[in-house]
Design a protein around this motif. Structure first.
Motif, PDB file in Angstrom:
ATOM      1  N   GLY A  48       3.993  10.159   0.356  1.00 43.35           N
ATOM      2  CA  GLY A  48       3.817  11.690  -0.712  1.00 43.35           C
ATOM      3  C   GLY A  48       3.382  11.103  -2.249  1.00 43.35           C
ATOM      4  N   ALA A  49       2.755   9.966  -2.227  1.00 47.93           N
ATOM      5  CA  ALA A  49       2.304   9.439  -3.642  1.00 47.93           C
ATOM      6  C   ALA A  49       0.856   9.387  -3.520  1.00 47.93           C
ATOM      7  N   ASP A  50       0.349   9.056  -4.690  1.00 49.33           N
ATOM      8  CA  ASP A  50      -1.080   8.745  -4.385  1.00 49.33           C
ATOM      9  C   ASP A  50      -1.491   7.558  -3.919  1.00 49.33           C
ATOM     10  N   GLY A  51      -2.681   7.499  -3.467  1.00 48.88           N
ATOM     11  CA  GLY A  51      -3.202   6.395  -2.689  1.00 48.88           C
ATOM     12  C   GLY A  51      -3.315   5.049  -3.587  1.00 48.88           C
ATOM     13  N   PHE A  52      -2.575   3.908  -3.544  1.00 48.39           N
ATOM     14  CA  PHE A  52      -2.540   2.836  -4.335  1.00 48.39           C
ATOM     15  C   PHE A  52      -2.471   1.582  -3.610  1.00 48.39           C
ATOM     16  N   PHE A  53      -2.842   0.499  -4.127  1.00 48.47           N
ATOM     17  CA  PHE A  53      -2.667  -0.871  -3.609  1.00 48.47           C
ATOM     18  C   PHE A  53      -2.249  -1.799  -4.570  1.00 48.47           C
ATOM     19  N   ILE A  54      -1.468  -2.492  -4.610  1.00 51.97           N
ATOM     20  CA  ILE A  54      -0.617  -3.285  -5.443  1.00 51.97           C
ATOM     21  C   ILE A  54      -0.491  -4.803  -4.958  1.00 51.97           C
ATOM     22  N   ALA A  55      -0.923  -5.824  -5.676  1.00 53.08           N
ATOM     23  CA  ALA A  55      -0.658  -7.239  -5.252  1.00 53.08           C
ATOM     24  C   ALA A  55       0.269  -7.916  -6.308  1.00 53.08           C
ATOM     25  N   ALA A  56       1.148  -8.552  -6.020  1.00 50.40           N
ATOM     26  CA  ALA A  56       1.962  -9.548  -7.145  1.00 50.40           C
ATOM     27  C   ALA A  56       1.751 -10.938  -6.568  1.00 50.40           C
ATOM     28  N   LEU A  57       1.388 -11.857  -7.614  1.00 54.13           N
ATOM     29  CA  LEU A  57       1.352 -13.123  -7.699  1.00 54.13           C
ATOM     30  C   LEU A  57       2.007 -13.935  -8.799  1.00 54.13           C
ATOM     31  N   HIS A  58       2.485 -15.259  -8.502  1.00 53.00           N
ATOM     32  CA  HIS A  58       3.014 -15.866  -9.464  1.00 53.00           C
ATOM     33  C   HIS A  58       2.485 -17.183  -9.823  1.00 53.00           C
ATOM     34  N   ARG A  59       2.477 -17.645 -11.235  1.00 55.60           N
ATOM     35  CA  ARG A  59       1.701 -18.841 -11.379  1.00 55.60           C
ATOM     36  C   ARG A  59       2.679 -20.092 -11.057  1.00 55.60           C
ATOM     37  N   LYS A  60       2.210 -21.041 -10.445  1.00 55.78           N
ATOM     38  CA  LYS A  60       3.026 -22.105 -10.160  1.00 55.78           C
ATOM     39  C   LYS A  60       3.142 -23.038 -11.712  1.00 55.78           C
ATOM     40  N   GLY A  61       4.558 -23.584 -11.517  1.00 52.55           N
ATOM     41  CA  GLY A  61       4.818 -24.564 -12.864  1.00 52.55           C
ATOM     42  C   GLY A  61       5.936 -24.029 -13.629  1.00 52.55           C
ATOM     43  N   ARG A 114       0.753  -1.122   0.198  1.00 55.67           N
ATOM     44  CA  ARG A 114      -0.035   0.107   0.006  1.00 55.67           C
ATOM     45  C   ARG A 114       0.946   1.133  -0.024  1.00 55.67           C
ATOM     46  N   LEU A 115       0.576   2.192  -0.727  1.00 58.18           N
ATOM     47  CA  LEU A 115       1.056   3.529  -0.746  1.00 58.18           C
ATOM     48  C   LEU A 115       0.187   4.584  -0.218  1.00 58.18           C
ATOM     49  N   TRP A 116       0.604   5.367   0.332  1.00 56.30           N
ATOM     50  CA  TRP A 116      -0.260   6.375   1.246  1.00 56.30           C
ATOM     51  C   TRP A 116       0.284   7.656   0.885  1.00 56.30           C
ATOM     52  N   PRO A 117      -0.754   8.627   0.807  1.00 52.43           N
ATOM     53  CA  PRO A 117      -0.291  10.048   0.185  1.00 52.43           C
ATOM     54  C   PRO A 117       0.484  10.647   1.597  1.00 52.43           C
ATOM     55  N   HIS A 118       0.033  10.462   2.848  1.00 53.50           N
ATOM     56  CA  HIS A 118       0.402  11.154   3.850  1.00 53.50           C
ATOM     57  C   HIS A 118       1.906  10.322   4.550  1.00 53.50           C
ATOM     58  N   ILE A 119       2.030   9.409   3.949  1.00 53.39           N
ATOM     59  CA  ILE A 119       3.399   8.576   4.236  1.00 53.39           C
ATOM     60  C   ILE A 119       4.322   8.752   3.178  1.00 53.39           C
TER      61      ILE A 119
END
Length: 449
Positions: free
Chosen positions: A436-449, A429-434
């Motif tokens: 200085g950027a826009d508020g964003f959520f990012i998740a990363a997954l990888h496919r097994k195999g 999570r990125l927060w404007p008050h922490i």
């Protein structure tokens, strides 16, 4: 233009935005195009005042109600409400006595404002005593009024962050966002772009997070610069840039940008790939893809292929299981970018947020099928709501055991950003008050195999 007339124009613009479902910048751009007689200074004054009202509208409405009641005046009717809010906003910005006197003279001409003849001096005195007003005793209810948040949103922010941190976030949401540029490394390094812009009068500094970012010291229209016309940079917030860094595509790879929009992240992905490999950029709006084509030509991004799709279309057969990287920058409430779109808070409801969460989950289910074994899936929103973020990812993982968490710290270490996510975390999570950027959520997954 005389100040009294400018107040009228500001009021008309606020009313137009309130009645329109489109983002405020779209509405005000149309407002200006339909009033070509407005000069550059008048447009700047109107835009700045209107955005101040949008950021603080609920607080200004509450203050107006308190003021008119204290004066024994009737609450302003619909036609008088917006001029009253504009006048209050201008009083908050009037830092010199001469400005206040000019404003007082202008407001007396706005007969629709109750008590217009004495409005400025008496309301100005009233604004200096706001701590003595009858604020709600509940601290969350007061936060909602003081920082102009909907009643349903304020408690959610407090539940996530606690009261003190919620107040810091709400305060930052009501400040104008900085202008952040992303350099195009296929054209020039950051230092060269910074020097070229400085030579044109656009002073800027490197951003603290993104290694590709520059922050303008003053708000200005960098689109007019020759540096921009050469394709050396785009306008893109740091948080948005970090989404692409979490994808981290290698040159020569195959990438799917499932919700490309105007293509800010698509262009960044192309630059990270040094223009090699292939990016398939999908969107349901032709005008957005047309804009992406134009921007790609200017930036010399030759590995982007755009495709117009239907909202419910399944992925094309040749994409299923073939893409090494898939980005789903999902449509969302936009509640993380209120600095840029302050009116969005009034256009989102709990019901619309729930509907978006269902669409976001459907997009993940649909386009996860395109990830090749061993490939990476990145999901992002510019929302702060858990139901659009962690809840969507947790629900997806429960139904897709073939996907495992990716180590975001390891991915971001290539860019000196391993400190941003928690160790071993697959979400950020990125927060404007922490940050200085826009508020964003990012998740990363990888496919097994």
């Amino acid at each position: 233009m005389r100040l009294a007339s400018l107040i009228g124009h500001c009021s008309e613009a606020v009313a137009a935005i309130a009645a329109d479902e489109r983002p405020a910048d779209n509405v005000i751009n149309y407002f200006f195009r339909s009033r070509k007689y407005l000069g550059a200074r008048d447009r700047a004054f109107i835009a700045e005042t209107v955005y101040h009202v949008l950021r603080h509208r609920r607080r200004l409405e509450w203050l107006a109600g308190q003021y008119f009641a204290a004066q024994g005046l009737p609450a302003p009717h619909a036609e008088a409400l917006f001029p009253s809010l504009v006048a209050l906003a201008l009083m908050e910005e009037a830092d010199e006595e001469s400005h206040a006197q000019e404003l007082a003279a202008a407001v007396t001409e706005r007969a629709e404002i109750p008590g217009a003849q004495r409005f400025v001096p008496s309301a100005r005195d009233f604004l200096q005593r706001t701590d003595t007003l009858n604020w709600p005793p509940d601290p969350v209810a007061r936060l909602a009024i003081e920082f102009s948040l909907p009643d349903w949103l304020a408690p959610r922010i407090v539940d996530m962050l606690g009261l003190d941190e919620a107040r810091r976030l709400a305060s930052v949401f009501n400040q104008p966002a900085p202008v952040i540029l992303r350099v195009n490394p296929m054209k020039a390094p950051r230092e060269a772009v910074q020097s070229a812009l400085a030579a044109e009068g656009f002073e800027c500094d490197p951003t603290p997070l993104s290694p590709f970012g520059l922050r303008l010291r003053e708000r200005s229209n960098a689109f007019t610069s020759e540096t921009f016309k050469r394709g050396w940079f785009e306008i893109q917030d740091e948080a948005s840039q970090i989404v692409s860094l979490c994808v981290d595509p290698r040159p020569g790879a195959r990438v799917l940008d499932a919700c490309a929009g105007g293509g800010g992240k698509t262009l960044h992905l192309s630059a990270l790939m040094k223009g090699r490999g292939e990016i398939i950029a999908l969107d349901i709006y032709k005008r957005r893809l047309d804009s992406l084509r134009d921007r790609a030509r200017r930036d010399d991004c030759q590995n982007i292929r755009v495709r117009l799709i239907g909202a419910e279309d399944s992925p094309a057969a040749e994409l299923v299981g073939k893409m090494q990287y898939v980005l789903i920058d999902a449509p969302c409430t936009g509640l993380g970018v209120l600095r840029r779109n302050p009116d969005a808070r009034w256009k989102v409801t709990p019901d619309s947020a729930r509907e978006l969460a269902l669409k976001q989950r459907a997009l993940l289910d649909r386009y996860a099928a395109c990830v090749a074994p061993g490939g990476r899936l990145v999901y992002a929103t510019c929302s702060i709501l858990r139901e659009e973020n962690e809840d969507v990812i947790e629900g997806f993982r429960a139904g897709h055991p073939e996907f495992a968490p990716a180590d975001l710290a390891g991915i971001l270490s290539r860019y000196g950003l391993a400190h941003l996510p928690a160790p071993g975390a697959h979400t950020l999570r990125l927060w404007p008050h922490i940050h200085g950027a826009d508020g964003f959520f990012i998740a990363a997954l990888h496919r097994k195999g």
